[in-house]
Scaffold this motif. Sequence first.
Motif, PDB file in Angstrom:
ATOM      1  N   LEU A   1      -2.265  -4.962   6.673  1.00  0.00           N
ATOM      2  CA  LEU A   1      -3.566  -4.493   6.202  1.00  0.00           C
ATOM      3  C   LEU A   1      -4.069  -5.429   5.114  1.00  0.00           C
ATOM      4  O   LEU A   1      -3.420  -5.603   4.086  1.00  0.00           O
ATOM      5  CB  LEU A   1      -3.444  -3.058   5.676  1.00  0.00           C
ATOM      6  N   CYS A   2      -5.220  -6.034   5.349  1.00  0.00           N
ATOM      7  CA  CYS A   2      -5.733  -7.067   4.449  1.00  0.00           C
ATOM      8  C   CYS A   2      -7.070  -6.699   3.813  1.00  0.00           C
ATOM      9  O   CYS A   2      -7.644  -7.503   3.079  1.00  0.00           O
ATOM     10  CB  CYS A   2      -5.906  -8.387   5.205  1.00  0.00           C
ATOM     11  N   GLN A   3      -7.590  -5.499   4.106  1.00  0.00           N
ATOM     12  CA  GLN A   3      -8.927  -5.136   3.633  1.00  0.00           C
ATOM     13  C   GLN A   3      -8.909  -3.923   2.702  1.00  0.00           C
ATOM     14  O   GLN A   3      -9.816  -3.105   2.723  1.00  0.00           O
ATOM     15  CB  GLN A   3      -9.830  -4.840   4.845  1.00  0.00           C
TER      16      GLN A   3
ATOM     17  N   THR B   1      -6.910  10.964  -2.284  1.00  0.00           N
ATOM     18  CA  THR B   1      -5.722  10.187  -1.926  1.00  0.00           C
ATOM     19  C   THR B   1      -4.867  10.901  -0.888  1.00  0.00           C
ATOM     20  O   THR B   1      -4.822  12.126  -0.820  1.00  0.00           O
ATOM     21  CB  THR B   1      -4.862   9.910  -3.170  1.00  0.00           C
ATOM     22  N   ILE B   2      -4.190  10.099  -0.080  1.00  0.00           N
ATOM     23  CA  ILE B   2      -3.166  10.576   0.846  1.00  0.00           C
ATOM     24  C   ILE B   2      -2.087   9.500   0.895  1.00  0.00           C
ATOM     25  O   ILE B   2      -2.392   8.295   0.913  1.00  0.00           O
ATOM     26  CB  ILE B   2      -3.739  10.853   2.252  1.00  0.00           C
ATOM     27  N   SER B   3      -0.843   9.888   0.875  1.00  0.00           N
ATOM     28  CA  SER B   3       0.250   8.918   0.843  1.00  0.00           C
ATOM     29  C   SER B   3       0.320   8.129   2.148  1.00  0.00           C
ATOM     30  O   SER B   3      -0.196   8.565   3.188  1.00  0.00           O
ATOM     31  CB  SER B   3       1.582   9.628   0.594  1.00  0.00           C
ATOM     32  N   TYR B   4       0.953   6.973   2.086  1.00  0.00           N
ATOM     33  CA  TYR B   4       1.106   6.132   3.275  1.00  0.00           C
ATOM     34  C   TYR B   4       1.868   6.876   4.369  1.00  0.00           C
ATOM     35  O   TYR B   4       1.464   6.888   5.529  1.00  0.00           O
ATOM     36  CB  TYR B   4       1.850   4.848   2.882  1.00  0.00           C
TER      37      TYR B   4
ATOM     38  N   ILE C   1       0.844  -1.194   0.000  1.00  0.00           N
ATOM     39  CA  ILE C   1       0.000   0.000   0.000  1.00  0.00           C
ATOM     40  C   ILE C   1       0.879   1.244   0.000  1.00  0.00           C
ATOM     41  O   ILE C   1       1.691   1.441   0.898  1.00  0.00           O
ATOM     42  CB  ILE C   1      -0.949   0.004   1.226  1.00  0.00           C
ATOM     43  N   ARG C   2       0.729   2.061  -1.004  1.00  0.00           N
ATOM     44  CA  ARG C   2       1.499   3.300  -1.093  1.00  0.00           C
ATOM     45  C   ARG C   2       0.661   4.531  -0.766  1.00  0.00           C
ATOM     46  O   ARG C   2       1.216   5.602  -0.534  1.00  0.00           O
ATOM     47  CB  ARG C   2       2.095   3.447  -2.494  1.00  0.00           C
TER      48      ARG C   2
END
Length: 310
Positions: free
Chosen positions: A166-168, A89-92, A7-8
């Motif tokens: 994170l799986c969802q 969007t927001i970065s990780y 996830i980015r």
Amino acid sequence: MSNSSSIRHFLLLALADTWQLQLLHFCLFLGISLAALLGNSLIISAVACGHHLHSAMFFFLLNLALTDLGSILTTVPKAMHNSLWDTTTISYTGCAAQVFMFVFFISAEYFLLTVMCYDRYVSICKPLHYGTLLGSRACAHMAAAAWASGFINALLQTANTFSLPLCQGNSLGQFFCEVPQILKLSCSLSKIRELGIISVVSFLAFGCFVFIVFSYVQIFRAVLRIPSEQGGHKAFSTCLPHLAVVFLFVSTGTFAYLKPPSMSSPSLDLALSVLYSVVPPALNPLIYSLRNQELKAAVWTLITGRFRKH
């Protein structure tokens, strides 16, 4: 299925579906944030410049204004940017930073409200010991403890939240990065550690709440025994603003986090998040200024003095 290493960025909750409504939300957030910036900046400047306001109560109020500024500057600018540019969007890394800063300022504010309650308790119930119990060094130590506690809590919450797989997916049901929303994306078996930390933090928060309630019971009992009507009015005028701020902060935050799942909906979650994260920083300066004549006079002197210089 995805994990946190892949996830980015995260997807935040869109405030509206149409450009016109997004522009309306942008204007509303802009107005609220400007009001918060103006009100809290005036309080900070008035307390810092007014030598007659260099007391424990106003010192803690200055620190509270700093937490209000920090919390609203952490969440609102990104939401305004997303509304104006039609993105979610927001970065990780940005999400992790937002979680850390928001938890830091909110935690510090809650601990400062607890310390301010102790200040009111000592000034009314033990006025003869006020100078001893709340000297300049003691006030500095209590404020530093509140900020340090907020920092440690934010560090623990952020480190543990973003160490979970994170799986969802990466869609958050909130207009800013929030710990409960990120936990919804994690694997069910990996939440135990984070839930344990949340339980400890909740226990400490409940302890602070019990302390506030107990202190105000003692304060109101002492105020009712004051023979002078003017003295009782002055005591209430210093306590009621703090009590109103505590009630607004605790009630909205508690309902937002502890409401039944059956009541959960995107519109309700959004409204509650605005109530506890955006509205209090804008209202706190107004609440504290309404019944505090010294603060109002200092703010007015600051404003008129600036105008006279120009």
